[in-house]
Design an enzyme around this catalytic site. Sequence first.
Site, PDB file in Angstrom:
ATOM      1  N   TRP A 103       0.830  -1.213   0.000  1.00 32.09           N
ATOM      2  CA  TRP A 103       0.000   0.000   0.000  1.00 32.09           C
ATOM      3  C   TRP A 103       0.852   1.246   0.000  1.00 32.09           C
ATOM      4  O   TRP A 103       0.538   2.229  -0.678  1.00 32.09           O
ATOM      5  CB  TRP A 103      -1.002  -0.025   1.157  1.00 32.09           C
ATOM      6  CG  TRP A 103      -2.049  -1.063   0.900  1.00 32.09           C
ATOM      7  CD1 TRP A 103      -2.239  -2.221   1.594  1.00 32.09           C
ATOM      8  CD2 TRP A 103      -3.005  -1.073  -0.174  1.00 32.09           C
ATOM      9  NE1 TRP A 103      -3.264  -2.946   1.023  1.00 32.09           N
ATOM     10  CE2 TRP A 103      -3.749  -2.267  -0.057  1.00 32.09           C
ATOM     11  CE3 TRP A 103      -3.303  -0.211  -1.213  1.00 32.09           C
ATOM     12  CZ2 TRP A 103      -4.774  -2.605  -0.947  1.00 32.09           C
ATOM     13  CZ3 TRP A 103      -4.324  -0.541  -2.099  1.00 32.09           C
ATOM     14  CH2 TRP A 103      -5.042  -1.723  -1.958  1.00 32.09           C
ATOM     15  N   ASP A 173      -1.183   6.610   6.514  1.00 33.65           N
ATOM     16  CA  ASP A 173      -2.293   5.768   6.073  1.00 33.65           C
ATOM     17  C   ASP A 173      -2.523   4.737   7.178  1.00 33.65           C
ATOM     18  O   ASP A 173      -1.734   3.806   7.349  1.00 33.65           O
ATOM     19  CB  ASP A 173      -1.931   5.074   4.756  1.00 33.65           C
ATOM     20  CG  ASP A 173      -2.996   4.060   4.316  1.00 33.65           C
ATOM     21  OD1 ASP A 173      -3.996   3.885   5.029  1.00 33.65           O
ATOM     22  OD2 ASP A 173      -2.797   3.442   3.246  1.00 33.65           O
ATOM     23  N   LYS A 197     -12.415  -1.683   7.423  1.00 34.61           N
ATOM     24  CA  LYS A 197     -11.719  -2.726   8.179  1.00 34.61           C
ATOM     25  C   LYS A 197     -12.140  -2.658   9.647  1.00 34.61           C
ATOM     26  O   LYS A 197     -12.718  -3.597  10.170  1.00 34.61           O
ATOM     27  CB  LYS A 197     -10.213  -2.572   8.033  1.00 34.61           C
ATOM     28  CG  LYS A 197      -9.768  -2.903   6.605  1.00 34.61           C
ATOM     29  CD  LYS A 197      -8.694  -2.001   6.121  1.00 34.61           C
ATOM     30  CE  LYS A 197      -8.547  -1.991   4.628  1.00 34.61           C
ATOM     31  NZ  LYS A 197      -8.502  -3.266   3.952  1.00 34.61           N
TER      32      LYS A 197
HETATM   33  N1  PMP Z   1      -4.261   1.418   2.358  1.00 36.69           N
HETATM   34  C1  PMP Z   1      -4.328   0.287   3.072  1.00 36.69           C
HETATM   35  C2  PMP Z   1      -3.379   0.088   4.201  1.00 36.69           C
HETATM   36  C3  PMP Z   1      -5.283  -0.676   2.737  1.00 36.69           C
HETATM   37  O1  PMP Z   1      -5.348  -1.819   3.431  1.00 36.69           O
HETATM   38  C4  PMP Z   1      -6.186  -0.445   1.669  1.00 36.69           C
HETATM   39  C5  PMP Z   1      -7.286  -1.414   1.290  1.00 36.69           C
HETATM   40  N2  PMP Z   1      -7.105  -2.710   1.529  1.00 36.69           N
HETATM   41  C6  PMP Z   1      -6.052   0.741   0.952  1.00 36.69           C
HETATM   42  C7  PMP Z   1      -5.097   1.654   1.332  1.00 36.69           C
HETATM   43  C8  PMP Z   1      -6.969   1.041  -0.204  1.00 36.69           C
HETATM   44  O2  PMP Z   1      -8.228   1.310   0.288  1.00 36.69           O
HETATM   45  P1  PMP Z   1      -9.496   1.545  -0.653  1.00 36.69           P
HETATM   46  O3  PMP Z   1      -9.822   0.240  -1.267  1.00 36.69           O
HETATM   47  O4  PMP Z   1     -10.538   2.066   0.291  1.00 36.69           O
HETATM   48  O5  PMP Z   1      -9.112   2.582  -1.667  1.00 36.69           O
END
Ligand code: PMP
Length: 363
Positions: A103, A173, A197
């Site tokens: 991520w 994040d 989550k």
């Molecule tokens: N950052 C992290 C740490 C994530 O776990 C996720 C989704 N699994 C995201 C960003 C992306 O999130 P979204 O699907 O809401 O764009």
Amino acid sequence: MSEQRVFNFSAGPAVLPEVVLREAQRDLFALPGVGASILEVSHRGKEFVEILHAAEANLRKLLAIPENYQVLFLQGGSRLQFSMIPMNLLGDGVADYITTGSWGKNAADEAQKEGSINIAWDGKSTNYDRLPAASAVNLSKNAVYAYFTSNETIQGVQWPKEPDAAEVPLVCDASSDFLSRPVELDKYAVLYACAQKNAGPAGVTVVIIRDDLLARCPERLGGMLNYKNHAENESCYNTPPTFAIYVLKLVTDWLLRDIGGLDKMDELNREKAGWMYDAIDNSNGFYNGHAQADCRSLMNVTFRLPNDDLQAKFLKEASAVALANLKGHRSVGGIRASIYNAMPEQGVARLVEFMEKFRQENG
Ligand code: PMP
């Protein structure tokens, strides 16, 4: 747990507290005292505005959010934040990215499209299984912000506490460990998380941003992309995701009322994760954890079995006893047990018991 429900180890959207699902179900037809569903009321009406304010008040209480921070409820998921952060805060400067997993890497790739970034550290060479030593992080001299991912959902690598960025504004994040433990927010300039989550359903992303950062947001940005605009309009510049915010309010009510706050939540999470890592460590190498011991995630427990056939068998047999969604992310493989706030202790106990039995039968 009612009979039809499985123990759901999905990484997100993920398990919600059963009491929250029941409250949402009960009130879906008509909110008490309103006579209409949350799905049917205006975002400008008193009923929803009260819910929005209550959601914000709950977050402020749980996280002890200082007065000089705004709480925004946005859409577009965390991925939109990968772009909004640099669009609003980068300007002509350079931002440092500490990438400890997929991520963080995705966020850096998006930021690169908006301006100059410096990869201060990247864990790719060891397949994102660790955090950097403080001395290995190559921060630039005058970074406009330093960015990190507090919990890498795919690899299961979590920062026990935030990296030291000295005077540089820290951007985090926190999508997959939001509300799982207390955070010293005054060390952060921005902390954001999608809800799906630990905080609610997909559809809303919480952005907590220090007031002084809003002065950086360029006027030329489109309205939906500008934090300052969302702050000035109290998250109602356009129609916000009313249902998702409502469920987030119920989840934060649950954290305050039933759990007793984030210190207590953290304690429960440590206990659950401890059982999982003990099962891995006491398996004589049958289960092989992905993350190094000092940065193992309390939220996403990642591990492998001796071979792919056993992995497939493990997933099949787990699913037959209502232990669902344990397959690791396709980029890493193996098993991933996501044990967010709402995963009951019985779910983790059942999984640990299953792991032990499976090892005895197949080890
Ligand atoms: N950052 C992290 C740490 C994530 O776990 C996720 C989704 N699994 C995201 C960003 C992306 O999130 P979204 O699907 O809401 O764009």
